[in-house]
Every structure is written in structure tokens, then in C-alpha cells.
Design a protein around this motif. Structure first.
Motif, PDB file in Angstrom:
ATOM      1  N   ILE A 242       0.510  62.703 -12.966  1.00  0.00           N
ATOM      2  CA  ILE A 242      -0.100  63.936 -12.564  1.00  0.00           C
ATOM      3  C   ILE A 242      -1.765  63.690 -12.667  1.00  0.00           C
ATOM      4  O   ILE A 242      -2.341  63.246 -13.435  1.00  0.00           O
ATOM      5  N   GLU A 243      -2.265  63.989 -11.564  1.00  0.00           N
ATOM      6  CA  GLU A 243      -3.669  63.842 -11.167  1.00  0.00           C
ATOM      7  C   GLU A 243      -4.645  64.732 -12.282  1.00  0.00           C
ATOM      8  O   GLU A 243      -4.285  65.710 -12.850  1.00  0.00           O
ATOM      9  N   GLU A 244      -5.552  64.128 -12.716  1.00  0.00           N
ATOM     10  CA  GLU A 244      -6.465  64.650 -13.724  1.00  0.00           C
ATOM     11  C   GLU A 244      -7.299  65.936 -12.921  1.00  0.00           C
ATOM     12  O   GLU A 244      -7.501  65.957 -11.754  1.00  0.00           O
ATOM     13  N   GLY A 245      -7.531  66.886 -13.800  1.00  0.00           N
ATOM     14  CA  GLY A 245      -8.521  68.056 -13.225  1.00  0.00           C
ATOM     15  C   GLY A 245      -7.748  69.269 -12.812  1.00  0.00           C
ATOM     16  O   GLY A 245      -8.276  70.070 -12.484  1.00  0.00           O
ATOM     17  N   THR A 246      -6.297  69.088 -12.903  1.00  0.00           N
ATOM     18  CA  THR A 246      -5.672  70.416 -12.701  1.00  0.00           C
ATOM     19  C   THR A 246      -4.999  70.815 -14.021  1.00  0.00           C
ATOM     20  O   THR A 246      -4.367  70.001 -14.798  1.00  0.00           O
ATOM     21  N   LEU A 247      -4.723  72.229 -14.266  1.00  0.00           N
ATOM     22  CA  LEU A 247      -4.076  72.714 -15.334  1.00  0.00           C
ATOM     23  C   LEU A 247      -2.847  72.172 -15.687  1.00  0.00           C
ATOM     24  O   LEU A 247      -2.039  72.122 -14.703  1.00  0.00           O
ATOM     25  N   GLN A 248      -2.328  71.788 -16.823  1.00  0.00           N
ATOM     26  CA  GLN A 248      -1.024  71.242 -17.137  1.00  0.00           C
ATOM     27  C   GLN A 248      -0.633  72.061 -18.470  1.00  0.00           C
ATOM     28  O   GLN A 248      -1.137  72.269 -19.292  1.00  0.00           O
ATOM     29  N   LYS A 249       0.622  72.427 -18.105  1.00  0.00           N
ATOM     30  CA  LYS A 249       1.405  73.351 -19.084  1.00  0.00           C
ATOM     31  C   LYS A 249       2.668  72.726 -19.597  1.00  0.00           C
ATOM     32  O   LYS A 249       3.346  72.307 -18.614  1.00  0.00           O
ATOM     33  N   ASP A 250       2.884  72.749 -20.849  1.00  0.00           N
ATOM     34  CA  ASP A 250       4.238  72.096 -21.322  1.00  0.00           C
ATOM     35  C   ASP A 250       5.533  72.640 -20.635  1.00  0.00           C
ATOM     36  O   ASP A 250       6.437  72.298 -20.337  1.00  0.00           O
ATOM     37  N   GLN A 251       5.444  74.152 -20.536  1.00  0.00           N
ATOM     38  CA  GLN A 251       6.338  74.726 -19.992  1.00  0.00           C
ATOM     39  C   GLN A 251       5.694  75.843 -18.707  1.00  0.00           C
ATOM     40  O   GLN A 251       4.579  75.963 -18.516  1.00  0.00           O
TER      41      GLN A 251
ATOM     42  N   VAL B  21       5.363  70.148 -17.630  1.00  0.00           N
ATOM     43  CA  VAL B  21       5.007  68.745 -17.588  1.00  0.00           C
ATOM     44  C   VAL B  21       5.706  67.877 -18.438  1.00  0.00           C
ATOM     45  O   VAL B  21       5.873  66.617 -18.411  1.00  0.00           O
ATOM     46  N   ARG B  22       6.172  68.335 -19.723  1.00  0.00           N
ATOM     47  CA  ARG B  22       7.094  67.730 -20.685  1.00  0.00           C
ATOM     48  C   ARG B  22       8.083  67.197 -19.866  1.00  0.00           C
ATOM     49  O   ARG B  22       8.831  66.225 -20.418  1.00  0.00           O
ATOM     50  N   ASP B  23       8.772  67.926 -18.945  1.00  0.00           N
ATOM     51  CA  ASP B  23      10.055  67.274 -18.391  1.00  0.00           C
ATOM     52  C   ASP B  23       9.707  66.605 -17.150  1.00  0.00           C
ATOM     53  O   ASP B  23      10.918  66.052 -16.425  1.00  0.00           O
ATOM     54  N   LYS B  24       8.586  66.289 -16.742  1.00  0.00           N
ATOM     55  CA  LYS B  24       8.149  65.454 -15.621  1.00  0.00           C
ATOM     56  C   LYS B  24       9.025  64.168 -15.515  1.00  0.00           C
ATOM     57  O   LYS B  24       9.403  63.283 -16.609  1.00  0.00           O
TER      58      LYS B  24
END
Length: 128
Positions: A119-128, A110-113
Motif C-alpha cells: 500500500i502506498e505511503e501517505g494514505t490513511l490505513q486502518k486495521d478494520q 489492511v490487516r487482511d491485505k
């Protein structure tokens, strides 16, 4: 046993996965965004559960030492993300006929999005 079918846009490549589809993830890395035109959503499938018809129409692009990306040489559909030397293949969620019976569980890189979407809230987000 349930199966899930799908294809590329022109139908030259067909896929059939036996059993349920695993929850999908969305990759926002620059390579996936450039190849797909947005972010890439896929599900991992173990090779013994996968049947591909029209394999001779798949063109593989070696995007790194560890990964190759497969697309239809006729219509250009980006279908596969193949981690070399693993017994699984990531398959584009958009290639499957509905209903898929699964959902998106995480967003990675997600750092590269792209800066043009959220991105919708409530879904796991990872930088890598």
C-alpha cells in the motif's frame, strides 16, 4: 449541477450520480479481495443522488446479515456494496467514466491485505 456517469463492462447497467463524488476508500478484507480479484475501491453515494438504469440486471449476493453485494448478471462486473438499512450505496470507482474528480483517501482492513502488493505511503490505513 455536475454529475458522474458510469456502467458495468457490458453497459447493461448504467449509473448516474448527481453532484461531486466523495473521496474513495479501498477495502482489503478477504471478501472484497475474493469478489473483486484484488482490493475493492469505492465511493459512498446517498440514494437520492443516484439513478440506476438496468436495475433488473443486477444480481444481489447477501454476503452477511448487514451487507449485500451487487453485480451485473450479464458481464459479472462487481458494482455495488450495499449496507442494508442505510440510505447509501458504495459504488465501484472502476465503474465511473473519467474524470471522477476525487481520490483515494483511506485503506481499510489492511490487516487482511494480500501479501503480493504494498500500500502506498501517505494514505490513511486502518486495521478494520
Amino acid at each position: 449541477m455536475m454529475s458522474h456517469e458510469g456502467s458495468c463492462l457490458c453497459g447493461t447497467i448504467k449509473i448516474d450520480v448527481s453532484g461531486d463524488l466523495a473521496e474513495a476508500d479501498a477495502c482489503h478484507c478477504s471478501q472484497c479481495r475474493k469478489q473483486s480479484g484484488h482490493y475493492w475501491a469505492s465511493t459512498d453515494v446517498e440514494m437520492p443522488r443516484l439513478t440506476i438504469t438496468g436495475e433488473d440486471n443486477i444480481t444481489w449476493y447477501q454476503s452477511s446479515e448487514m451487507v449485500r453485494r451487487g453485480f451485473c448478471k450479464t458481464c459479472g462486473s462487481f458494482l455495488f456494496w450495499d449496507p442494508v438499512q442505510q440510505d447509501k450505496l458504495a459504488i465501484a470507482m472502476g465503474a465511473f467514466d473519467q474524470p471522477t474528480g476525487t481520490k483515494l483517501w483511506s485503506h481499510i482492513f489492511v490487516r487482511d491485505k494480500g501479501d503480493y502488493y504494498q500500500i502506498e505511503e501517505g494514505t490513511l490505513q486502518k486495521d478494520q
